[in-house]
Enzyme design. Structure first.
Site, PDB file in Angstrom:
ATOM      1  N   ILE A  15       0.807  -1.267   0.204  1.00 41.74           N
ATOM      2  CA  ILE A  15      -0.034   0.143   0.023  1.00 41.74           C
ATOM      3  C   ILE A  15       0.730   1.456   0.092  1.00 41.74           C
ATOM      4  O   ILE A  15       0.445   2.214  -0.693  1.00 41.74           O
ATOM      5  CB  ILE A  15      -1.134  -0.072   1.155  1.00 41.74           C
ATOM      6  CG1 ILE A  15      -1.898  -0.963   1.008  1.00 41.74           C
ATOM      7  CG2 ILE A  15      -1.655   1.326   1.514  1.00 41.74           C
ATOM      8  CD1 ILE A  15      -3.134  -1.384   2.295  1.00 41.74           C
ATOM      9  N   TYR A 155      -1.830  -9.159  16.094  1.00 44.72           N
ATOM     10  CA  TYR A 155      -2.043  -8.264  15.064  1.00 44.72           C
ATOM     11  C   TYR A 155      -3.263  -7.339  15.429  1.00 44.72           C
ATOM     12  O   TYR A 155      -3.610  -6.055  15.425  1.00 44.72           O
ATOM     13  CB  TYR A 155      -2.089  -8.954  13.736  1.00 44.72           C
ATOM     14  CG  TYR A 155      -2.212  -7.806  12.508  1.00 44.72           C
ATOM     15  CD1 TYR A 155      -1.441  -6.941  12.069  1.00 44.72           C
ATOM     16  CD2 TYR A 155      -3.377  -7.808  11.638  1.00 44.72           C
ATOM     17  CE1 TYR A 155      -1.342  -6.087  11.094  1.00 44.72           C
ATOM     18  CE2 TYR A 155      -3.505  -7.170  10.616  1.00 44.72           C
ATOM     19  CZ  TYR A 155      -2.806  -6.193  10.289  1.00 44.72           C
ATOM     20  OH  TYR A 155      -2.828  -5.542   9.217  1.00 44.72           O
TER      21      TYR A 155
END
Length: 264
Positions: A15, A155
């Site tokens: 990204i 996460y």
């Protein structure tokens, strides 16, 4: 974003790279940061191919967990471009392991990179934005910052923390001219799964089906840039069932918990 200074961490791939190339098309001045300088140079070349001059790009190798190095990095950007209009905290690492199989050191690393590194760099940049009464800070969070998913306990914990911190920061600084955006990607076709940490801290090294079937990274960048240009406070981006989970979590959390259990 023409003629604005945009600093992107995690800019060497995924990204971050896609955002850098997209902003290059708008004529922004770019600061590209990550640990792999050779990959940053490759991304910088792609940005030059979009028309940016060498004087519009600063390649700044950086490890966001090296807090002592951050003030010097900020000063290097200010020396080059004078100010920072937009900071995109995009550095991060994911996880693919069950809790019972995950070393505590892996949890520590996830928190250091995905949470503390983002906070530390933001704190280093924020004073000059407040002094100017202008600026924009963004962070790449995740659907995992709102929804718990198996194999991602650390996460999810990190991304929930990121969402909480930057939502609270927005409340503190928006009246002083500093905007804060949380980017909330679902499954995007990047190497995030391959680079994710296994329970022993080694790279997972495999693609997973969800990521492989996710949104194209350039399409993702287009959505994010549009949202940042509009100064949206939260920018969901994705195309799969995981995006519906954001809505289900609000209106029917028990149903979502059952779905997560089935995925495990």
């Amino acid at each position: 974003m023409s003629d604005r200074t945009i600093w992107i961490t995690g800019a060497s791939s995924g990204i971050g790279e896609a955002l850098a190339v997209r902003f290059a098309q708008e004529g922004a001045r770019l600061v590209l940061s990550a640990r792999r300088e050779s990959e940053l140079e490759r991304v910088a070349e792609r940005c030059r191919d979009k028309g940016l001059g060498a004087d519009q790009i600063l390649v700044l190798s950086l490890d966001v967990t090296d807090w002592d190095a951050l003030p010097g990095a900020v000063q290097a950007v200010l020396n080059r471009f004078g100010h920072i209009d937009l900071l995109i905290n995009n550095a991060g690492v994911s996880q693919r392991s069950l809790c019972v199989d995950t070393d505590m050191e892996v949890y520590r690393q996830l928190m250091e990179v995905d949470v503390m590194g983002q906070i530390a760099l933001t704190k280093a940049v924020l004073p000059q934005m407040l002094e100017r009464g202008a600026g924009h800070i963004a962070v790449t969070a995740s659907v995992a910052g709102k929804v718990g998913a198996p194999l991602r306990t650390g996460y999810c914990a990190a991304k929930h923390a990121v969402m909480g911190f930057f939502d609270a920061l927005r409340a503190e600084v928006e009246n002083q001219g500093v905007y804060v955006s949380t980017i909330v990607p679902g499954f995007i076709r990047t190497d995030i799964a391959r680079n994710a940490l296994s329970g022993d801290g080694q790279a997972f090294g495999q693609e997973d089906e969800d990521i492989a079937g996710g949104m194209d990274v350039n399409e993702c960048a287009e959505v994010v840039v549009t949202g940042l240009n509009a100064k949206k406070r939260e920018i969901p981006v994705g195309k799969g069932k995981e995006m519906a989970a954001l809505w289900v979590k609000r209106v029917a959390p028990e149903a979502l918990f059952r779905l997560a259990k089935a995925r495990a």
